[in-house]
Design an enzyme around this catalytic site. Sequence first.
Site, mmCIF file in Angstrom:
data_model
loop_
_atom_site.group_PDB
_atom_site.id
_atom_site.type_symbol
_atom_site.label_atom_id
_atom_site.label_comp_id
_atom_site.label_asym_id
_atom_site.label_seq_id
_atom_site.Cartn_x
_atom_site.Cartn_y
_atom_site.Cartn_z
ATOM 1 N N GLY A 13 0.831 -1.208 0.000
ATOM 2 C CA GLY A 13 0.000 0.000 0.000
ATOM 3 C C GLY A 13 0.864 1.255 0.000
ATOM 4 C CE1 TYR A 14 1.860 7.883 -0.989
ATOM 5 C CE2 TYR A 14 0.277 8.460 0.731
ATOM 6 C CZ TYR A 14 1.307 8.818 -0.121
ATOM 7 O OH TYR A 14 1.783 10.109 -0.105
ATOM 8 C CB SER A 127 -5.937 8.254 11.523
ATOM 9 O OG SER A 127 -6.505 9.364 10.868
ATOM 10 C CE1 TYR A 152 -9.113 4.198 8.237
ATOM 11 C CE2 TYR A 152 -9.453 6.552 8.625
ATOM 12 C CZ TYR A 152 -8.605 5.473 8.452
ATOM 13 O OH TYR A 152 -7.251 5.652 8.511
ATOM 14 C CE LYS A 156 -6.589 3.118 10.808
ATOM 15 N NZ LYS A 156 -5.533 2.126 10.642
ATOM 16 C CG ASN A 183 -4.445 15.527 6.040
ATOM 17 O OD1 ASN A 183 -4.575 15.665 7.257
ATOM 18 N ND2 ASN A 183 -5.482 15.518 5.232
HETATM 19 P P1 NAD Z 1 -3.467 1.732 1.417
HETATM 20 O O1 NAD Z 1 -4.848 1.305 1.109
HETATM 21 O O2 NAD Z 1 -2.644 2.270 0.307
HETATM 22 O O3 NAD Z 1 -2.660 0.518 2.096
HETATM 23 C C1 NAD Z 1 -3.274 -0.413 2.948
HETATM 24 C C2 NAD Z 1 -2.928 -1.797 2.421
HETATM 25 O O4 NAD Z 1 -3.502 -2.776 3.289
HETATM 26 C C3 NAD Z 1 -3.477 -2.058 1.031
HETATM 27 O O5 NAD Z 1 -2.401 -2.430 0.175
HETATM 28 C C4 NAD Z 1 -4.478 -3.187 1.209
HETATM 29 O O6 NAD Z 1 -4.503 -4.051 0.103
HETATM 30 C C5 NAD Z 1 -3.964 -3.842 2.483
HETATM 31 N N1 NAD Z 1 -4.986 -4.556 3.266
HETATM 32 C C6 NAD Z 1 -6.191 -4.096 3.679
HETATM 33 N N2 NAD Z 1 -6.827 -5.040 4.394
HETATM 34 C C7 NAD Z 1 -5.998 -6.125 4.447
HETATM 35 C C8 NAD Z 1 -6.101 -7.412 5.038
HETATM 36 N N3 NAD Z 1 -7.192 -7.800 5.711
HETATM 37 N N4 NAD Z 1 -5.073 -8.276 4.888
HETATM 38 C C9 NAD Z 1 -3.964 -7.914 4.206
HETATM 39 N N5 NAD Z 1 -3.814 -6.708 3.614
HETATM 40 C C10 NAD Z 1 -4.828 -5.828 3.741
HETATM 41 O O7 NAD Z 1 -3.550 2.776 2.621
HETATM 42 P P2 NAD Z 1 -2.401 3.718 3.200
HETATM 43 O O8 NAD Z 1 -2.738 5.122 2.850
HETATM 44 O O9 NAD Z 1 -1.077 3.163 2.862
HETATM 45 O O10 NAD Z 1 -2.689 3.557 4.760
HETATM 46 C C11 NAD Z 1 -1.897 2.703 5.571
HETATM 47 C C12 NAD Z 1 -2.401 2.793 6.992
HETATM 48 O O11 NAD Z 1 -2.315 4.131 7.459
HETATM 49 C C13 NAD Z 1 -3.872 2.384 7.161
HETATM 50 O O12 NAD Z 1 -4.002 1.705 8.378
HETATM 51 C C14 NAD Z 1 -4.587 3.713 7.212
HETATM 52 O O13 NAD Z 1 -5.801 3.609 7.919
HETATM 53 C C15 NAD Z 1 -3.568 4.567 7.948
HETATM 54 N N6 NAD Z 1 -3.699 5.998 7.693
HETATM 55 C C16 NAD Z 1 -3.662 6.475 6.413
HETATM 56 C C17 NAD Z 1 -3.783 7.835 6.173
HETATM 57 C C18 NAD Z 1 -3.773 8.392 4.768
HETATM 58 O O14 NAD Z 1 -4.206 9.532 4.584
HETATM 59 N N7 NAD Z 1 -3.308 7.661 3.766
HETATM 60 C C19 NAD Z 1 -3.907 8.719 7.251
HETATM 61 C C20 NAD Z 1 -3.932 8.205 8.540
HETATM 62 C C21 NAD Z 1 -3.820 6.839 8.750
HETATM 63 C C1 WQD Z 2 -8.334 17.776 2.840
HETATM 64 C C2 WQD Z 2 -9.031 19.117 2.618
HETATM 65 C C3 WQD Z 2 -11.389 18.907 2.195
HETATM 66 C C4 WQD Z 2 -10.957 16.793 -1.624
HETATM 67 C C5 WQD Z 2 -8.859 12.255 5.201
HETATM 68 C C6 WQD Z 2 -9.489 11.328 6.217
HETATM 69 C C7 WQD Z 2 -8.574 11.112 7.382
HETATM 70 C C8 WQD Z 2 -7.178 10.684 6.923
HETATM 71 C C9 WQD Z 2 -6.642 11.501 5.803
HETATM 72 C C10 WQD Z 2 -6.915 8.319 7.200
HETATM 73 C C11 WQD Z 2 -10.396 19.223 3.306
HETATM 74 C C12 WQD Z 2 -10.681 19.454 0.981
HETATM 75 C C13 WQD Z 2 -10.716 17.439 -0.428
HETATM 76 C C14 WQD Z 2 -11.548 17.533 -2.699
HETATM 77 C C15 WQD Z 2 -11.550 19.491 -1.324
HETATM 78 N N1 WQD Z 2 -7.145 9.343 6.472
HETATM 79 N N2 WQD Z 2 -10.999 18.760 -0.293
HETATM 80 N N3 WQD Z 2 -11.808 18.853 -2.507
HETATM 81 O O1 WQD Z 2 -10.489 14.951 4.999
HETATM 82 O O2 WQD Z 2 -8.388 15.928 6.037
HETATM 83 O O3 WQD Z 2 -8.600 13.504 5.836
HETATM 84 O O4 WQD Z 2 -7.626 11.675 4.769
HETATM 85 O O5 WQD Z 2 -6.843 8.201 8.369
HETATM 86 O O6 WQD Z 2 -9.178 10.156 8.184
HETATM 87 O O7 WQD Z 2 -10.718 11.909 6.648
HETATM 88 O O8 WQD Z 2 -8.240 14.809 3.798
HETATM 89 O O9 WQD Z 2 -7.489 15.159 1.500
HETATM 90 O O10 WQD Z 2 -9.859 14.386 1.892
HETATM 91 O O11 WQD Z 2 -9.239 16.723 2.510
HETATM 92 O O12 WQD Z 2 -11.827 20.685 -1.205
HETATM 93 O O13 WQD Z 2 -11.816 16.991 -3.781
HETATM 94 O O14 WQD Z 2 -9.309 19.244 1.206
HETATM 95 O O15 WQD Z 2 -12.633 19.519 2.365
HETATM 96 O O16 WQD Z 2 -10.541 20.556 3.715
HETATM 97 P P1 WQD Z 2 -9.035 14.877 5.208
HETATM 98 P P2 WQD Z 2 -8.700 15.189 2.345
#
Ligand code: NAD
Ligand code: WQD
Length: 343
Positions: A13-14, A127, A152, A156, A183
């Site tokens: 994943g990312y 998160s 979601y 967490k 973010n």
């Molecule tokens: P992502 O979707 O790119 O990566 C998550 C990976 O987990 C994916 O590749 C998916 O295939 C895998 N996965 C999901 N369920 C699974 C399972 N049951 N078994 C095995 N693999 C599984 O997401 P990401 O952005 O890389 O996020 C990684 C972590 O960080 C997540 O826990 C997410 O909730 C947390 N997080 C992400 C963000 C964000 O903005 N990207 C922000 C805060 C927290």
């Molecule tokens: C950022 C800002 C939107 C899209 C989300 C999850 C959070 C975390 C990270 C995992 C806000 C604005 C967005 C668009 C816009 N993930 N926006 N047009 O909402 O802060 O956080 O991702 O844990 O849980 O809620 O991130 O990038 O969606 O939004 O104007 O098309 O951009 O309103 O102000 P957010 P985001």
Amino acid sequence: MSESYILVTGGTGYIGSHVASVLLAAGEKVLIVDNLLNSKENVATRLCELSKQSVPFLRGDLTQKSFVEEIFTQYKISTVMHFAAMKAVGESSRIPLEYYHNNLNSLLNLLQEMRVRDIRTFIFSSSATVYGDPIKLPITEQHPVGNCTNPYGRTKYYSEQILTDLYASEPDKWKICLLRYFNPVGAHPTKLLGEDPTGVPSNLLPATIYALAGKIPEIKIFGDDYPTPDGTGVRDYIHIMDLSEGHLSALKYCNANTGLHVFNLGTGNGYSVLDVINMVEKVSGKQVPKLVTSRRDGDIATCYADASLAKDKMGWEAKRGLEEMCRDAYEYSEYCSNTKTKI
Ligand code: NAD
Ligand code: WQD
């Protein structure tokens, strides 16, 4: 070099893939596990390319206990970094049971297996969403948690509670880090790794880049009447490489200290939606088509971290600014469309 592996769940994943690249560059042995629900297997190949070594990859679902047992039987593991989760906020309201099942059962299976085998170092992807709509800015780790606005976010929050209870049951044994990401954006400097959401992205920076590339008609600005300097939402964007380096610091910190440690991973700076769009225009030299629309349900006005605890305790702080975040994200998308090797 350590002989045992760091298990990186969600490693294709990312965030997991970028963290894996940083761990490998630091000489750690990494085992990648993913069910490819939201990523592609060739990310594992990219990690081998980047690190110039073979990186084992196991495909499987962590909600299946037998698969989790198999991982720990096949490989000697010292630490688990748990990224695997479903993370789409909107989807989580439509299919909450799938979110609770996936995110909580994966966690429970891993922790049960770790306890049986006396493996006690666990780093968890939490998160800033656990803080809900902040009552005080900047957000410190002491800010109340649990007031989440979607299922979601609650997965967490509940995960954090599970880890807190587990730690309290054997406080001398566990070394647990809860990392609360703000973010994350951007891409690996080589452009071999980046953010590759399936479908139309819902997050601001990838959606802005989609609009720039003409893949969506325009970037919708969700409200310009917030109580912020320019009326648009303010967030703490953090470069994915800074965030990844934060995990290496957390690993070192955890190894040196038993305890349950909670850290914000953010920069401490807030940028508005317009700041981000303007920066994408600057780094690309192109205009982004944009349209102001109504607010998105569940959005908050402003969210940014107090990132000082991570600096004081772990010696980690984010170094990269908004320009580098937007440039790396933009160049990654250009690289993918030019080479047609989108991962
Ligand atoms: P992502 O979707 O790119 O990566 C998550 C990976 O987990 C994916 O590749 C998916 O295939 C895998 N996965 C999901 N369920 C699974 C399972 N049951 N078994 C095995 N693999 C599984 O997401 P990401 O952005 O890389 O996020 C990684 C972590 O960080 C997540 O826990 C997410 O909730 C947390 N997080 C992400 C963000 C964000 O903005 N990207 C922000 C805060 C927290
Ligand atoms: C950022 C800002 C939107 C899209 C989300 C999850 C959070 C975390 C990270 C995992 C806000 C604005 C967005 C668009 C816009 N993930 N926006 N047009 O909402 O802060 O956080 O991702 O844990 O849980 O809620 O991130 O990038 O969606 O939004 O104007 O098309 O951009 O309103 O102000 P957010 P985001």
